[in-house]
Design an enzyme around this catalytic site. Sequence first.
Site, short mmCIF file in Angstrom:
data_model
loop_
_atom_site.label_atom_id
_atom_site.label_comp_id
_atom_site.label_asym_id
_atom_site.label_seq_id
_atom_site.Cartn_x
_atom_site.Cartn_y
_atom_site.Cartn_z
N ASP A 46 -8.07 1.93 -10.41
CA ASP A 46 -7.75 0.50 -10.33
C ASP A 46 -8.95 -0.40 -10.57
OD1 ASP A 46 -8.92 1.33 -7.93
OD2 ASP A 46 -7.09 1.13 -6.78
N ASN B 247 -2.71 0.67 5.22
CA ASN B 247 -1.28 0.38 5.09
C ASN B 247 -0.55 1.45 4.27
OD1 ASN B 247 -2.18 -0.09 2.53
ND2 ASN B 247 -1.42 -2.18 2.37
N HIS C 289 -1.43 2.49 1.20
CA HIS C 289 -1.48 2.38 -0.27
C HIS C 289 -2.30 3.51 -0.89
CE1 HIS C 289 -5.24 -0.50 -0.28
NE2 HIS C 289 -5.63 0.74 -0.41
N GLU D 118 0.84 -0.92 -3.38
CA GLU D 118 1.00 -1.47 -2.04
C GLU D 118 2.41 -1.23 -1.52
OE1 GLU D 118 -1.56 -2.27 -0.57
OE2 GLU D 118 -2.78 -3.81 -1.52
#
Length: 248
Positions: free
Chosen positions: A67, A136, A138, A143
């Site tokens: 990313d 979280n 990801h 996400e």
Amino acid sequence: MKIVITKSKQEASLYVAEKLMNVLASKEHPTLGLATGGTPKGVYAELINAYTKNETSFHHAVTFNLDEYLGLDLNNKQGYAYYMQENLFKYVNFNPDNIHIPNGKASNPEKECQRYHELIKAHNDIDIQLLGIGTNGHIGFNEPSDQFYLATHITTLDEQTRKSNARYFDSLEAVPKRAITMGVGEIMDSREVVLLALGEAKQDIMEKLLNSKTVDPKLPASVLHLHRNLTVVMDEAAAKKYNKKVRT
Ligand code: F6R
């Protein structure tokens, strides 16, 4: 899924570095999927160490990073292109032409996503993908969402992600709101996946992930339960709650 729990961060990093080195030694043109963030720094340090001792080489390897933030260019110190130079590339012998990171400054980001996806496919997918995990759940910047996005795409960063990455920026406001990320399809098409989780901050999410009974895009990493060649590597701190749960 294979689960490896090590005593220390360093032991975990060495274990993962050895996996990457095995792939480097096994193929003429191995494709490595690379991650950024705090987690893989020890892995990259081990790879540099092995390279300086002539125990491995990168001259023949192709890399694809997961990313990049949208709007940050190659020289931006918070960008992942810069991170990769500083933490790995400048110390070892990759051919610069074989290094691939999404261009966060592309004039047409949609087109850039398409280009990146096609490039991964043209290289016959990734041989070994290294992943960290967000608190979280990801992976890359996939996400929590109502659906899985298969190919490289533009993603809006979760507030939790922006907050935890704010430590690398001057302020929370300075953290970009969007990024380009590999999709879960490209990650799942990798022939081998290694998920590395280190430190207490990851104990809750690892407990949730390893005990999850479903594959749920609200917990993006849960898709990895479907991968046929996945190794989860944790130090004791990251494995603390998971261990506790299986004992009771
Ligand atoms: C980074 C990436 C992210 C990180 C994750 C964990 O390229 O894709 O998914 O792996 O945010 O970050 P750290 O390692 O900083 O806890």
